[in-house]
Enzyme design. Sequence first.
Site, PDB file in Angstrom:
ATOM      1  N   GLY A 131       0.844  -1.186   0.000  1.00 48.99           N
ATOM      2  CA  GLY A 131       0.000   0.000   0.000  1.00 48.99           C
ATOM      3  C   GLY A 131       0.880   1.236   0.000  1.00 48.99           C
ATOM      4  O   GLY A 131       1.001   1.945  -1.004  1.00 48.99           O
ATOM      5  N   SER A 132       1.569   1.458   1.130  1.00 47.34           N
ATOM      6  CA  SER A 132       2.468   2.618   1.209  1.00 47.34           C
ATOM      7  C   SER A 132       3.562   2.513   0.158  1.00 47.34           C
ATOM      8  O   SER A 132       3.930   3.502  -0.481  1.00 47.34           O
ATOM      9  CB  SER A 132       3.134   2.682   2.594  1.00 47.34           C
ATOM     10  OG  SER A 132       2.160   2.651   3.601  1.00 47.34           O
ATOM     11  N   GLU A 368      -5.144   6.957   1.455  1.00 51.99           N
ATOM     12  CA  GLU A 368      -4.442   7.921   0.592  1.00 51.99           C
ATOM     13  C   GLU A 368      -3.144   8.412   1.236  1.00 51.99           C
ATOM     14  O   GLU A 368      -2.822   9.608   1.195  1.00 51.99           O
ATOM     15  CB  GLU A 368      -5.370   9.063   0.174  1.00 51.99           C
ATOM     16  CG  GLU A 368      -6.482   8.521  -0.705  1.00 51.99           C
ATOM     17  CD  GLU A 368      -7.219   9.540  -1.555  1.00 51.99           C
ATOM     18  OE1 GLU A 368      -6.598  10.502  -2.014  1.00 51.99           O
ATOM     19  OE2 GLU A 368      -8.418   9.339  -1.758  1.00 51.99           O
TER      20      GLU A 368
HETATM   21  C1  LIG Z   1     -11.574   1.768   3.514  1.00 53.97           C
HETATM   22  C2  LIG Z   1     -10.363   1.880   2.616  1.00 53.97           C
HETATM   23  C3  LIG Z   1     -10.501   2.420   1.338  1.00 53.97           C
HETATM   24  C4  LIG Z   1      -9.382   2.460   0.477  1.00 53.97           C
HETATM   25  N1  LIG Z   1      -9.541   2.899  -0.818  1.00 53.97           N
HETATM   26  C5  LIG Z   1      -8.507   2.751  -1.702  1.00 53.97           C
HETATM   27  C6  LIG Z   1      -8.699   3.022  -3.113  1.00 53.97           C
HETATM   28  O1  LIG Z   1      -9.782   3.434  -3.559  1.00 53.97           O
HETATM   29  N2  LIG Z   1      -7.650   2.805  -3.955  1.00 53.97           N
HETATM   30  C7  LIG Z   1      -6.452   2.336  -3.507  1.00 53.97           C
HETATM   31  O2  LIG Z   1      -5.544   2.133  -4.334  1.00 53.97           O
HETATM   32  N3  LIG Z   1      -6.231   2.097  -2.179  1.00 53.97           N
HETATM   33  C8  LIG Z   1      -7.238   2.285  -1.274  1.00 53.97           C
HETATM   34  N4  LIG Z   1      -7.036   2.005   0.072  1.00 53.97           N
HETATM   35  C9  LIG Z   1      -5.715   1.557   0.517  1.00 53.97           C
HETATM   36  C10 LIG Z   1      -4.966   2.556   1.392  1.00 53.97           C
HETATM   37  O3  LIG Z   1      -4.545   3.659   0.622  1.00 53.97           O
HETATM   38  C11 LIG Z   1      -3.802   1.784   2.051  1.00 53.97           C
HETATM   39  O4  LIG Z   1      -4.382   0.915   3.008  1.00 53.97           O
HETATM   40  C12 LIG Z   1      -2.797   2.701   2.692  1.00 53.97           C
HETATM   41  O5  LIG Z   1      -2.087   3.432   1.730  1.00 53.97           O
HETATM   42  C13 LIG Z   1      -1.783   1.926   3.576  1.00 53.97           C
HETATM   43  O6  LIG Z   1      -1.275   0.837   2.891  1.00 53.97           O
HETATM   44  P1  LIG Z   1      -1.242  -0.607   3.598  1.00 53.97           P
HETATM   45  O7  LIG Z   1      -2.623  -0.860   4.092  1.00 53.97           O
HETATM   46  O8  LIG Z   1      -0.674  -1.578   2.634  1.00 53.97           O
HETATM   47  O9  LIG Z   1      -0.301  -0.439   4.830  1.00 53.97           O
HETATM   48  P2  LIG Z   1       1.298  -0.656   4.837  1.00 53.97           P
HETATM   49  O10 LIG Z   1       1.897   0.083   3.698  1.00 53.97           O
HETATM   50  O11 LIG Z   1       1.575  -2.113   4.942  1.00 53.97           O
HETATM   51  O12 LIG Z   1       1.702   0.043   6.189  1.00 53.97           O
HETATM   52  C14 LIG Z   1       1.560  -0.577   7.474  1.00 53.97           C
HETATM   53  C15 LIG Z   1       2.101   0.387   8.518  1.00 53.97           C
HETATM   54  O13 LIG Z   1       3.514   0.568   8.312  1.00 53.97           O
HETATM   55  C16 LIG Z   1       3.800   1.954   8.168  1.00 53.97           C
HETATM   56  N5  LIG Z   1       4.915   2.126   7.246  1.00 53.97           N
HETATM   57  C17 LIG Z   1       5.073   1.600   6.009  1.00 53.97           C
HETATM   58  N6  LIG Z   1       6.228   1.999   5.463  1.00 53.97           N
HETATM   59  C18 LIG Z   1       6.827   2.817   6.374  1.00 53.97           C
HETATM   60  C19 LIG Z   1       8.054   3.549   6.397  1.00 53.97           C
HETATM   61  N7  LIG Z   1       8.891   3.562   5.358  1.00 53.97           N
HETATM   62  N8  LIG Z   1       8.340   4.271   7.511  1.00 53.97           N
HETATM   63  C20 LIG Z   1       7.485   4.292   8.550  1.00 53.97           C
HETATM   64  N9  LIG Z   1       6.321   3.626   8.584  1.00 53.97           N
HETATM   65  C21 LIG Z   1       5.991   2.898   7.512  1.00 53.97           C
HETATM   66  C22 LIG Z   1       2.513   2.570   7.640  1.00 53.97           C
HETATM   67  O14 LIG Z   1       2.468   3.957   7.884  1.00 53.97           O
HETATM   68  C23 LIG Z   1       1.478   1.790   8.434  1.00 53.97           C
HETATM   69  O15 LIG Z   1       1.351   2.329   9.717  1.00 53.97           O
HETATM   70  C24 LIG Z   1      -8.118   2.020   0.942  1.00 53.97           C
HETATM   71  C25 LIG Z   1      -7.980   1.517   2.252  1.00 53.97           C
HETATM   72  C26 LIG Z   1      -9.089   1.422   3.080  1.00 53.97           C
HETATM   73  C27 LIG Z   1      -8.910   0.816   4.447  1.00 53.97           C
END
Ligand SMILES: Cc1cc2nc3c(=O)[nH]c(=O)nc-3n(C[C@H](O)[C@H](O)[C@H](O)COP(=O)(O)OP(=O)(O)OC[C@H]3O[C@@H](n4cnc5c(N)ncnc54)[C@H](O)[C@@H]3O)c2cc1C
Length: 386
Positions: A131-132, A368
Amino acid sequence: MDHRLSPELEELRRTVEEFAHDVVAPKIGDFYERHEFPYEIVREMGRMGLFGLPFPEEYGGMGGDYLALGIALEELARVDSSVAITLEAGVSLGAMPIHLFGTEEQKRTWLPRLCSGEILGAFGLTEPDGGSDAGATRTTARRDETTGEWVINGTKCFITNSGTDITGLVTVTAVTGRKPDGAPLISAILVPSGTPGFTVAAPYSKVGWNASDTRELSFADVRVPAANLLGTEGRGYAQFLRILDEGRVAIAALATGLAQGCVDESVKYAKERHAFGRPIGANQAIQFKVADMEMKAHTARLAWRDAASKLVAGEPFKKEAALAKLYSSTVAVDNARDATQIHGGYGFMNEYPVARMWRDAKILEIGEGTSEVQRMLIARELGLVS
Ligand SMILES: Cc1cc2nc3c(=O)[nH]c(=O)nc-3n(C[C@H](O)[C@H](O)[C@H](O)COP(=O)(O)OP(=O)(O)OC[C@H]3O[C@@H](n4cnc5c(N)ncnc54)[C@H](O)[C@@H]3O)c2cc1C
Protein backbone atom coordinates in the site's frame (compact mmCIF):
# COMPACT_ATOMS: atom_id res chain seq x y z
CA MET A 1 -4.61 37.43 1.31
CA ASP A 2 -8.27 36.61 1.84
CA HIS A 3 -9.53 33.41 3.44
CA ARG A 4 -13.20 34.19 2.82
CA LEU A 5 -15.13 32.23 0.23
CA SER A 6 -16.26 33.89 -2.99
CA PRO A 7 -20.06 34.39 -3.28
CA GLU A 8 -20.21 31.36 -5.65
CA LEU A 9 -18.34 29.09 -3.25
CA GLU A 10 -20.42 30.31 -0.30
CA GLU A 11 -23.56 29.50 -2.30
CA LEU A 12 -22.20 26.01 -3.03
CA ARG A 13 -21.32 25.53 0.64
CA ARG A 14 -24.83 26.50 1.73
CA THR A 15 -26.46 24.24 -0.87
CA VAL A 16 -24.42 21.19 0.18
CA GLU A 17 -24.91 22.03 3.87
CA GLU A 18 -28.71 22.01 3.35
CA PHE A 19 -28.55 18.79 1.33
CA ALA A 20 -26.45 17.08 4.01
CA HIS A 21 -28.81 18.26 6.73
CA ASP A 22 -32.14 17.65 4.95
CA VAL A 23 -31.40 14.58 2.79
CA VAL A 24 -28.33 12.75 4.13
CA ALA A 25 -28.75 13.13 7.91
CA PRO A 26 -32.24 11.59 8.24
CA LYS A 27 -31.42 8.50 6.16
CA ILE A 28 -27.74 7.64 6.37
CA GLY A 29 -27.77 5.98 9.79
CA ASP A 30 -29.98 3.14 8.48
CA PHE A 31 -27.81 2.58 5.41
CA TYR A 32 -24.76 2.53 7.67
CA GLU A 33 -26.29 -0.01 10.03
CA ARG A 34 -27.26 -2.24 7.11
CA HIS A 35 -23.81 -1.78 5.46
CA GLU A 36 -25.70 -0.70 2.36
CA PHE A 37 -24.60 1.64 -0.42
CA PRO A 38 -26.99 4.65 -0.48
CA TYR A 39 -27.86 4.70 -4.20
CA GLU A 40 -30.69 7.20 -3.84
CA ILE A 41 -28.48 9.73 -2.03
CA VAL A 42 -25.62 9.25 -4.50
CA ARG A 43 -28.06 9.71 -7.40
CA GLU A 44 -29.18 13.00 -5.89
CA MET A 45 -25.55 14.10 -5.44
CA GLY A 46 -25.10 13.35 -9.16
CA ARG A 47 -28.13 15.46 -10.05
CA MET A 48 -26.67 18.34 -8.03
CA GLY A 49 -23.51 18.16 -10.15
CA LEU A 50 -21.21 17.29 -7.23
CA PHE A 51 -19.36 14.57 -9.19
CA GLY A 52 -18.56 17.12 -11.89
CA LEU A 53 -17.45 19.98 -9.62
CA PRO A 54 -13.78 20.35 -10.68
CA PHE A 55 -14.20 19.39 -14.35
CA PRO A 56 -14.71 21.56 -17.44
CA GLU A 57 -18.23 22.11 -18.69
CA GLU A 58 -17.37 20.69 -22.13
CA TYR A 59 -17.06 17.24 -20.49
CA GLY A 60 -20.24 17.63 -18.45
CA GLY A 61 -18.53 19.18 -15.41
CA MET A 62 -19.44 22.26 -13.38
CA GLY A 63 -16.33 24.22 -14.35
CA GLY A 64 -15.15 24.54 -10.75
CA ASP A 65 -11.91 23.48 -9.11
CA TYR A 66 -10.45 21.69 -6.10
CA LEU A 67 -11.60 24.43 -3.73
CA ALA A 68 -15.18 23.76 -4.81
CA LEU A 69 -14.71 20.02 -4.37
CA GLY A 70 -13.19 20.54 -0.91
CA ILE A 71 -16.08 22.78 0.18
CA ALA A 72 -18.59 20.10 -0.86
CA LEU A 73 -16.62 17.31 0.84
CA GLU A 74 -16.29 19.26 4.06
CA GLU A 75 -20.03 19.97 4.26
CA LEU A 76 -20.96 16.35 3.50
CA ALA A 77 -18.49 14.95 6.03
CA ARG A 78 -19.87 17.26 8.74
CA VAL A 79 -22.85 14.93 8.58
CA ASP A 80 -21.55 11.66 7.11
CA SER A 81 -18.23 10.34 5.82
CA SER A 82 -19.53 7.41 3.73
CA VAL A 83 -21.20 9.69 1.21
CA ALA A 84 -18.25 12.08 1.38
CA ILE A 85 -15.71 9.35 0.57
CA THR A 86 -17.94 8.09 -2.24
CA LEU A 87 -17.73 11.57 -3.77
CA GLU A 88 -14.01 11.95 -3.02
CA ALA A 89 -13.07 8.62 -4.57
CA GLY A 90 -15.43 9.13 -7.50
CA VAL A 91 -13.92 12.51 -8.35
CA SER A 92 -10.28 12.48 -7.17
CA LEU A 93 -9.50 8.83 -7.89
CA GLY A 94 -12.13 7.80 -10.45
CA ALA A 95 -12.51 10.70 -12.87
CA MET A 96 -9.46 12.91 -12.21
CA PRO A 97 -6.86 10.51 -13.72
CA ILE A 98 -8.83 10.53 -16.98
CA HIS A 99 -9.17 14.31 -16.90
CA LEU A 100 -5.46 14.87 -16.19
CA PHE A 101 -3.86 12.14 -18.31
CA GLY A 102 -6.52 10.76 -20.68
CA THR A 103 -6.70 11.11 -24.44
CA GLU A 104 -9.45 13.26 -25.91
CA GLU A 105 -11.35 10.09 -26.80
CA GLN A 106 -11.05 8.68 -23.26
CA LYS A 107 -12.30 11.98 -21.84
CA ARG A 108 -15.29 12.09 -24.21
CA THR A 109 -16.10 8.43 -23.52
CA TRP A 110 -15.95 8.51 -19.74
CA LEU A 111 -16.09 12.00 -18.22
CA PRO A 112 -19.70 13.04 -19.02
CA ARG A 113 -21.16 9.96 -17.29
CA LEU A 114 -18.68 10.22 -14.40
CA CYS A 115 -19.50 13.91 -13.95
CA SER A 116 -23.25 13.29 -13.86
CA GLY A 117 -22.89 10.47 -11.31
CA GLU A 118 -24.53 8.04 -13.76
CA ILE A 119 -21.44 5.88 -13.27
CA LEU A 120 -18.69 5.81 -10.64
CA GLY A 121 -14.99 5.39 -11.28
CA ALA A 122 -12.40 3.76 -9.02
CA PHE A 123 -8.61 3.75 -8.76
CA GLY A 124 -6.82 0.47 -8.09
CA LEU A 125 -3.36 1.10 -6.76
CA THR A 126 -3.13 -0.78 -3.46
CA GLU A 127 -2.30 -4.50 -3.53
CA PRO A 128 -2.34 -7.11 -0.77
CA ASP A 129 1.47 -6.87 -0.53
CA GLY A 130 1.90 -3.14 -1.02
CA GLY A 131 0.00 0.00 0.00
CA SER A 132 2.47 2.62 1.21
CA ASP A 133 5.14 1.06 -0.99
CA ALA A 134 3.03 1.39 -4.12
CA GLY A 135 6.11 1.10 -6.32
CA ALA A 136 6.13 -2.58 -5.36
CA THR A 137 3.15 -3.23 -7.66
CA ARG A 138 2.93 -6.88 -8.68
CA THR A 139 -0.01 -6.66 -11.05
CA THR A 140 1.25 -7.03 -14.60
CA ALA A 141 -0.04 -5.99 -18.00
CA ARG A 142 1.60 -7.44 -21.09
CA ARG A 143 0.85 -6.61 -24.66
CA ASP A 144 -0.59 -9.33 -26.88
CA GLU A 145 1.65 -8.94 -29.93
CA THR A 146 -1.09 -10.20 -32.26
CA THR A 147 -4.07 -8.13 -31.15
CA GLY A 148 -2.24 -5.26 -29.44
CA GLU A 149 -4.46 -5.72 -26.37
CA TRP A 150 -3.27 -5.41 -22.77
CA VAL A 151 -3.52 -8.65 -20.81
CA ILE A 152 -3.77 -7.90 -17.08
CA ASN A 153 -3.09 -10.26 -14.17
CA GLY A 154 -3.02 -9.50 -10.48
CA THR A 155 -4.98 -8.49 -7.38
CA LYS A 156 -5.87 -5.09 -5.93
CA CYS A 157 -7.25 -4.59 -2.42
CA PHE A 158 -9.31 -1.99 -0.52
CA ILE A 159 -10.60 -0.30 -3.68
CA THR A 160 -13.33 2.30 -3.04
CA ASN A 161 -16.38 2.48 -5.37
CA SER A 162 -15.17 -0.57 -7.29
CA GLY A 163 -18.15 -2.90 -6.92
CA THR A 164 -21.35 -0.84 -6.90
CA ASP A 165 -24.14 -1.42 -9.42
CA ILE A 166 -23.12 1.86 -11.08
CA THR A 167 -19.34 1.35 -11.13
CA GLY A 168 -18.26 1.95 -14.74
CA LEU A 169 -14.53 1.42 -14.63
CA VAL A 170 -11.42 0.98 -12.52
CA THR A 171 -8.07 2.50 -13.42
CA VAL A 172 -5.42 -0.02 -12.40
CA THR A 173 -1.69 0.37 -12.08
CA ALA A 174 0.36 -2.49 -13.49
CA VAL A 175 3.95 -3.34 -14.36
CA THR A 176 4.22 -3.18 -18.15
CA GLY A 177 7.97 -3.68 -18.49
CA ARG A 178 11.38 -3.10 -16.94
CA LYS A 179 13.87 -0.25 -17.19
CA PRO A 180 17.45 -1.10 -18.17
CA ASP A 181 18.35 -1.19 -14.45
CA GLY A 182 15.57 -3.72 -13.78
CA ALA A 183 13.23 -1.25 -12.05
CA PRO A 184 9.55 -1.74 -12.96
CA LEU A 185 7.84 0.40 -15.56
CA ILE A 186 4.41 1.09 -14.11
CA SER A 187 1.50 2.13 -16.30
CA ALA A 188 -2.14 2.97 -15.64
CA ILE A 189 -4.82 1.16 -17.66
CA LEU A 190 -8.59 1.67 -17.81
CA VAL A 191 -10.57 -1.50 -17.15
CA PRO A 192 -14.35 -1.25 -17.73
CA SER A 193 -16.55 -3.09 -15.21
CA GLY A 194 -17.74 -6.43 -16.54
CA THR A 195 -14.64 -7.13 -18.64
CA PRO A 196 -14.20 -10.94 -18.70
CA GLY A 197 -11.68 -12.14 -16.11
CA PHE A 198 -12.17 -9.03 -13.94
CA THR A 199 -13.74 -10.22 -10.68
CA VAL A 200 -15.03 -8.05 -7.87
CA ALA A 201 -15.18 -9.68 -4.42
CA ALA A 202 -17.95 -9.22 -1.87
CA PRO A 203 -17.71 -5.99 0.15
CA TYR A 204 -15.27 -6.01 3.09
CA SER A 205 -16.70 -5.91 6.58
CA LYS A 206 -15.25 -2.59 7.77
CA VAL A 207 -14.92 -0.73 11.08
CA GLY A 208 -16.31 2.43 9.50
CA TRP A 209 -17.37 4.04 6.20
CA ASN A 210 -20.03 1.33 6.26
CA ALA A 211 -22.29 2.93 3.66
CA SER A 212 -19.42 3.14 1.17
CA ASP A 213 -18.21 0.44 -1.21
CA THR A 214 -14.76 -1.17 -0.74
CA ARG A 215 -13.69 -4.39 -2.49
CA GLU A 216 -10.85 -6.63 -3.51
CA LEU A 217 -10.39 -6.97 -7.26
CA SER A 218 -8.87 -9.86 -9.23
CA PHE A 219 -7.61 -9.81 -12.78
CA ALA A 220 -7.11 -13.13 -14.57
CA ASP A 221 -5.98 -12.64 -18.18
CA VAL A 222 -8.18 -9.56 -18.45
CA ARG A 223 -7.98 -8.17 -21.99
CA VAL A 224 -8.58 -4.52 -22.80
CA PRO A 225 -7.79 -2.61 -26.01
CA ALA A 226 -4.39 -0.94 -26.46
CA ALA A 227 -6.26 2.40 -26.42
CA ASN A 228 -7.14 1.88 -22.72
CA LEU A 229 -3.62 2.86 -21.66
CA LEU A 230 -3.88 6.09 -19.65
CA GLY A 231 -1.31 8.59 -20.89
CA THR A 232 2.16 7.36 -21.69
CA GLU A 233 3.42 3.85 -20.98
CA GLY A 234 5.72 3.78 -17.96
CA ARG A 235 4.36 7.04 -16.50
CA GLY A 236 1.94 5.33 -14.11
CA TYR A 237 4.11 5.96 -11.04
CA ALA A 238 4.36 9.71 -11.69
CA GLN A 239 0.65 9.82 -12.50
CA PHE A 240 -0.49 8.28 -9.26
CA LEU A 241 1.87 10.45 -7.20
CA ARG A 242 0.09 13.46 -8.69
CA ILE A 243 -3.34 11.90 -8.13
CA LEU A 244 -2.48 11.15 -4.50
CA ASP A 245 -1.10 14.66 -3.88
CA GLU A 246 -4.40 16.12 -5.07
CA GLY A 247 -6.43 13.45 -3.29
CA ARG A 248 -4.79 14.39 0.00
CA VAL A 249 -6.21 17.89 -0.26
CA ALA A 250 -9.65 16.35 -0.73
CA ILE A 251 -9.21 13.94 2.18
CA ALA A 252 -8.03 16.86 4.34
CA ALA A 253 -11.26 18.73 3.53
CA LEU A 254 -13.26 15.60 4.36
CA ALA A 255 -11.38 15.16 7.66
CA THR A 256 -12.03 18.82 8.51
CA GLY A 257 -15.73 18.19 7.94
CA LEU A 258 -15.70 15.26 10.33
CA ALA A 259 -13.82 17.32 12.93
CA GLN A 260 -16.38 20.13 12.56
CA GLY A 261 -19.30 17.70 12.70
CA CYS A 262 -17.98 16.54 16.07
CA VAL A 263 -18.07 20.15 17.30
CA ASP A 264 -21.61 20.66 15.96
CA GLU A 265 -22.93 17.55 17.68
CA SER A 266 -21.06 18.25 20.92
CA VAL A 267 -22.33 21.83 21.26
CA LYS A 268 -25.90 20.65 20.68
CA TYR A 269 -25.59 17.81 23.17
CA ALA A 270 -23.79 19.87 25.82
CA LYS A 271 -26.74 22.28 25.86
CA GLU A 272 -29.39 19.54 26.04
CA ARG A 273 -27.89 17.05 28.46
CA HIS A 274 -28.28 17.83 32.14
CA ALA A 275 -26.26 16.45 35.03
CA PHE A 276 -26.14 17.68 38.61
CA GLY A 277 -29.00 20.07 37.88
CA ARG A 278 -27.53 21.97 34.95
CA PRO A 279 -26.50 21.46 31.32
CA ILE A 280 -23.19 19.60 31.07
CA GLY A 281 -22.06 22.48 28.81
CA ALA A 282 -22.09 24.77 31.86
CA ASN A 283 -19.00 22.93 33.13
CA GLN A 284 -15.76 24.52 32.13
CA ALA A 285 -14.21 21.07 31.56
CA ILE A 286 -16.73 20.52 28.75
CA GLN A 287 -16.45 24.09 27.44
CA PHE A 288 -12.66 23.85 27.19
CA LYS A 289 -12.89 20.53 25.38
CA VAL A 290 -15.33 22.00 22.85
CA ALA A 291 -13.18 25.12 22.45
CA ASP A 292 -10.13 22.98 21.66
CA MET A 293 -12.17 20.92 19.19
CA GLU A 294 -13.29 24.11 17.40
CA MET A 295 -9.70 25.40 17.33
CA LYS A 296 -8.55 22.18 15.66
CA ALA A 297 -11.34 22.10 13.08
CA HIS A 298 -10.75 25.77 12.21
CA THR A 299 -7.00 25.29 11.80
CA ALA A 300 -7.52 22.16 9.70
CA ARG A 301 -9.81 24.21 7.43
CA LEU A 302 -7.12 26.85 6.94
CA ALA A 303 -4.62 24.10 6.13
CA TRP A 304 -6.67 22.35 3.43
CA ARG A 305 -7.82 25.63 1.88
CA ASP A 306 -4.20 26.81 1.74
CA ALA A 307 -3.14 23.59 -0.04
CA ALA A 308 -6.13 23.79 -2.41
CA SER A 309 -5.40 27.45 -3.22
CA LYS A 310 -1.85 26.55 -4.22
CA LEU A 311 -3.07 23.59 -6.30
CA VAL A 312 -5.63 25.78 -8.08
CA ALA A 313 -3.03 28.50 -8.70
CA GLY A 314 -0.72 25.93 -10.32
CA GLU A 315 1.91 26.37 -7.59
CA PRO A 316 3.80 23.55 -5.83
CA PHE A 317 1.49 22.13 -3.16
CA LYS A 318 2.96 18.73 -2.22
CA LYS A 319 4.14 19.79 1.24
CA GLU A 320 0.98 21.76 2.02
CA ALA A 321 -1.19 18.82 0.93
CA ALA A 322 0.74 16.44 3.20
CA LEU A 323 0.59 18.92 6.12
CA ALA A 324 -3.14 19.40 5.65
CA LYS A 325 -3.82 15.64 5.38
CA LEU A 326 -1.66 14.84 8.42
CA TYR A 327 -3.08 17.60 10.60
CA SER A 328 -6.75 17.26 9.64
CA SER A 329 -6.80 13.48 10.07
CA THR A 330 -5.09 13.78 13.47
CA VAL A 331 -7.63 16.31 14.71
CA ALA A 332 -10.53 14.34 13.20
CA VAL A 333 -9.53 11.40 15.42
CA ASP A 334 -9.01 13.76 18.42
CA ASN A 335 -12.40 15.41 17.95
CA ALA A 336 -14.22 12.11 17.40
CA ARG A 337 -12.78 10.78 20.67
CA ASP A 338 -13.69 13.96 22.58
CA ALA A 339 -17.17 14.19 21.06
CA THR A 340 -17.86 10.60 22.10
CA GLN A 341 -16.66 11.41 25.63
CA ILE A 342 -18.98 14.43 25.82
CA HIS A 343 -21.89 12.19 24.81
CA GLY A 344 -21.14 9.73 27.62
CA GLY A 345 -22.87 6.36 27.19
CA TYR A 346 -24.99 7.70 24.32
CA GLY A 347 -21.78 8.34 22.41
CA PHE A 348 -21.29 4.58 22.28
CA MET A 349 -24.73 4.05 20.74
CA ASN A 350 -24.87 3.86 16.97
CA GLU A 351 -28.03 5.96 16.80
CA TYR A 352 -25.91 9.02 17.68
CA PRO A 353 -23.96 10.55 14.76
CA VAL A 354 -20.81 10.86 16.91
CA ALA A 355 -20.61 7.07 17.18
CA ARG A 356 -20.47 6.94 13.38
CA MET A 357 -17.88 9.73 13.36
CA TRP A 358 -15.73 7.85 15.87
CA ARG A 359 -15.77 4.76 13.68
CA ASP A 360 -15.15 6.79 10.51
CA ALA A 361 -12.26 8.91 11.82
CA LYS A 362 -9.46 6.34 12.10
CA ILE A 363 -9.24 5.47 8.40
CA LEU A 364 -8.40 9.13 7.70
CA GLU A 365 -4.96 8.51 9.25
CA ILE A 366 -4.48 5.54 6.88
CA GLY A 367 -6.12 6.02 3.46
CA GLU A 368 -4.44 7.92 0.59
CA GLY A 369 -1.15 7.79 2.45
CA THR A 370 -0.73 6.98 6.14
CA SER A 371 0.33 9.62 8.66
CA GLU A 372 3.82 8.11 8.56
CA VAL A 373 3.91 8.56 4.78
CA GLN A 374 2.80 12.21 5.17
CA ARG A 375 5.67 12.79 7.63
CA MET A 376 8.08 11.18 5.16
CA LEU A 377 6.83 13.52 2.41
CA ILE A 378 7.09 16.62 4.61
CA ALA A 379 10.62 15.70 5.75
CA ARG A 380 11.64 15.07 2.12
CA GLU A 381 10.24 18.46 1.08
CA LEU A 382 12.36 19.99 3.85
CA GLY A 383 15.44 18.42 2.30
CA LEU A 384 15.87 15.46 4.63
CA VAL A 385 16.58 12.25 2.72
CA SER A 386 17.01 8.83 4.34
C1 LIG B 1 -11.57 1.77 3.51
C2 LIG B 1 -10.36 1.88 2.62
C3 LIG B 1 -10.50 2.42 1.34
C4 LIG B 1 -9.38 2.46 0.48
N1 LIG B 1 -9.54 2.90 -0.82
C5 LIG B 1 -8.51 2.75 -1.70
C6 LIG B 1 -8.70 3.02 -3.11
O1 LIG B 1 -9.78 3.43 -3.56
N2 LIG B 1 -7.65 2.81 -3.95
C7 LIG B 1 -6.45 2.34 -3.51
O2 LIG B 1 -5.54 2.13 -4.33
N3 LIG B 1 -6.23 2.10 -2.18
C8 LIG B 1 -7.24 2.29 -1.27
N4 LIG B 1 -7.04 2.00 0.07
C9 LIG B 1 -5.72 1.56 0.52
C10 LIG B 1 -4.97 2.56 1.39
O3 LIG B 1 -4.55 3.66 0.62
C11 LIG B 1 -3.80 1.78 2.05
O4 LIG B 1 -4.38 0.92 3.01
C12 LIG B 1 -2.80 2.70 2.69
O5 LIG B 1 -2.09 3.43 1.73
C13 LIG B 1 -1.78 1.93 3.58
O6 LIG B 1 -1.27 0.84 2.89
P1 LIG B 1 -1.24 -0.61 3.60
O7 LIG B 1 -2.62 -0.86 4.09
O8 LIG B 1 -0.67 -1.58 2.63
O9 LIG B 1 -0.30 -0.44 4.83
P2 LIG B 1 1.30 -0.66 4.84
O10 LIG B 1 1.90 0.08 3.70
O11 LIG B 1 1.57 -2.11 4.94
O12 LIG B 1 1.70 0.04 6.19
C14 LIG B 1 1.56 -0.58 7.47
C15 LIG B 1 2.10 0.39 8.52
O13 LIG B 1 3.51 0.57 8.31
C16 LIG B 1 3.80 1.95 8.17
N5 LIG B 1 4.92 2.13 7.25
C17 LIG B 1 5.07 1.60 6.01
N6 LIG B 1 6.23 2.00 5.46
C18 LIG B 1 6.83 2.82 6.37
C19 LIG B 1 8.05 3.55 6.40
N7 LIG B 1 8.89 3.56 5.36
N8 LIG B 1 8.34 4.27 7.51
C20 LIG B 1 7.49 4.29 8.55
N9 LIG B 1 6.32 3.63 8.58
C21 LIG B 1 5.99 2.90 7.51
C22 LIG B 1 2.51 2.57 7.64
O14 LIG B 1 2.47 3.96 7.88
C23 LIG B 1 1.48 1.79 8.43
O15 LIG B 1 1.35 2.33 9.72
C24 LIG B 1 -8.12 2.02 0.94
C25 LIG B 1 -7.98 1.52 2.25
C26 LIG B 1 -9.09 1.42 3.08
C27 LIG B 1 -8.91 0.82 4.45
